[in-house]
Scaffold this active site. Sequence first.
Site, PDB file in Angstrom:
ATOM      1  N   ASP A  69       0.826  -1.053  -0.033  1.00 34.45           N
ATOM      2  CA  ASP A  69       0.061  -0.011  -0.129  1.00 34.45           C
ATOM      3  C   ASP A  69       0.868   1.301  -0.064  1.00 34.45           C
ATOM      4  O   ASP A  69       2.133   1.038   0.292  1.00 34.45           O
ATOM      5  CB  ASP A  69      -0.871   0.097   1.176  1.00 34.45           C
ATOM      6  CG  ASP A  69      -0.432  -0.717   2.328  1.00 34.45           C
ATOM      7  OD1 ASP A  69       0.997  -0.908   2.416  1.00 34.45           O
ATOM      8  OD2 ASP A  69      -1.114  -1.084   3.428  1.00 34.45           O
ATOM      9  N   GLU A 128      -5.827   3.022   3.505  1.00 30.30           N
ATOM     10  CA  GLU A 128      -6.556   3.721   4.700  1.00 30.30           C
ATOM     11  C   GLU A 128      -8.108   4.133   4.401  1.00 30.30           C
ATOM     12  O   GLU A 128      -8.638   4.676   5.355  1.00 30.30           O
ATOM     13  CB  GLU A 128      -5.774   4.691   5.339  1.00 30.30           C
ATOM     14  CG  GLU A 128      -4.336   4.145   5.866  1.00 30.30           C
ATOM     15  CD  GLU A 128      -4.234   3.577   6.967  1.00 30.30           C
ATOM     16  OE1 GLU A 128      -5.280   3.335   7.674  1.00 30.30           O
ATOM     17  OE2 GLU A 128      -3.117   3.082   7.287  1.00 30.30           O
TER      18      GLU A 128
HETATM   19 ZN   LIG Z   1      -3.392   1.790   8.963  1.00 37.99          ZN
HETATM   20 ZN   LIG Z   2      -1.506  -0.227   7.211  1.00 35.06          ZN
END
Ligand SMILES: [Zn+2]
Ligand SMILES: [Zn+2]
Length: 374
Positions: A69, A128
């Site tokens: 990510d 997120e």
């Molecule tokens: Zn996080």
């Molecule tokens: Zn994370």
Amino acid sequence: MEVDRFIELRRQLHQIPELGFQEYKTQQLLLDYIQSLPQDRLELETWRTGILVKVPGYRSRQCIGYRTDIDGLPIEEQTDYEFRSQHPGHMHACGHDMHMAIALGLLTHFVHHPIQDDLLFIFQPAEEGPGGALPMLTSQPFIRWKPDQIFALHVAPEYPVGTISTRPGILFANTSELNIHLTGKSGHGAYPHQGNDMVVALTQLVTQLHSIVSRNVDPMDSVVLSIGKIEAGEKENIIAGHASLNGTIRTLSLPGMEKVKNRVSQILQGIQTSFQCEATLDWGSNYLQVKNDSLITEAFLDWARKETQLQVFECNQAMVGEDFGYFLEEIPGMMFWLGVDTPYGLHHPKLQPNEAAIPVAIQLLSQYFTQLSK
Ligand SMILES: [Zn+2]
Ligand SMILES: [Zn+2]
């Protein structure tokens, strides 16, 4: 391979945290680095603020995927790093800068040491929120290069460097937000009978919602329902015409999530009837559970115990959410915790993961993917 290079890249990434789908500088920095590698050894596609890089194998039978990510959080950093965030109010407080540096290290390794099978590196935006995994899965470049197995890691502040853990089956929870707004009628505090007080309705609602976990859910099926925020009214002597509540639900099973959501809806119906008010209910963002493939996870744990010097153990499930679960719904694979040894937890403004974990993870996964492909 020059390890310091990836620590340096992590520090550069740490300085430019950006929120989901706004990772423009991050994407550019990643692209600049990837374009410095031998281009005849890789294929590259971008998708929104994300990137996909394929490293073709020399006798490919399958494709092994690795996902990182790339987004940061709306948190004001409180570390005394020299390389602290240059973006006020934003921070890499979940270690995604570490995840990216590890992905770049692995990519660099395999560009120089190709294996039989193809490798796909996935730089995914918006973990997120609002959630990049699900839309990325249906993107054209991903569909074309869809891997046969997929792996990811997350930094674990509580473990020492050199420790990894995971488990077969459910690792992380199903999550859903819970946003409720109640509308009644405001009025003078001295004339309650002429208004319709939403403070009273909301306090009843909070109490009743907390009965779901204790009275409706099988005690063997773990569920969390937390209400983190309530708001109502304007002044001490005005009847509150509006009230709202925001919370989060986490469950270790899909039927558990369905049951909780049904009960929330039923309780809210009851509140509307008994307090003659109007209610809106919005589930906000939802993440699917992270469910590791049992065979792949057992094989990884066995291999790591035998072939590495790392501390390897099977952990418990955690009630956190991760949108990597959507990848695992489509593709067999697994996620694991990587020890980074810092007293501050994930999303803490002082999170300072130990960078020695970067070479640990690069070495671990470069060895593992190489032997997977033999
Ligand atoms: Zn996080
Ligand atoms: Zn994370």
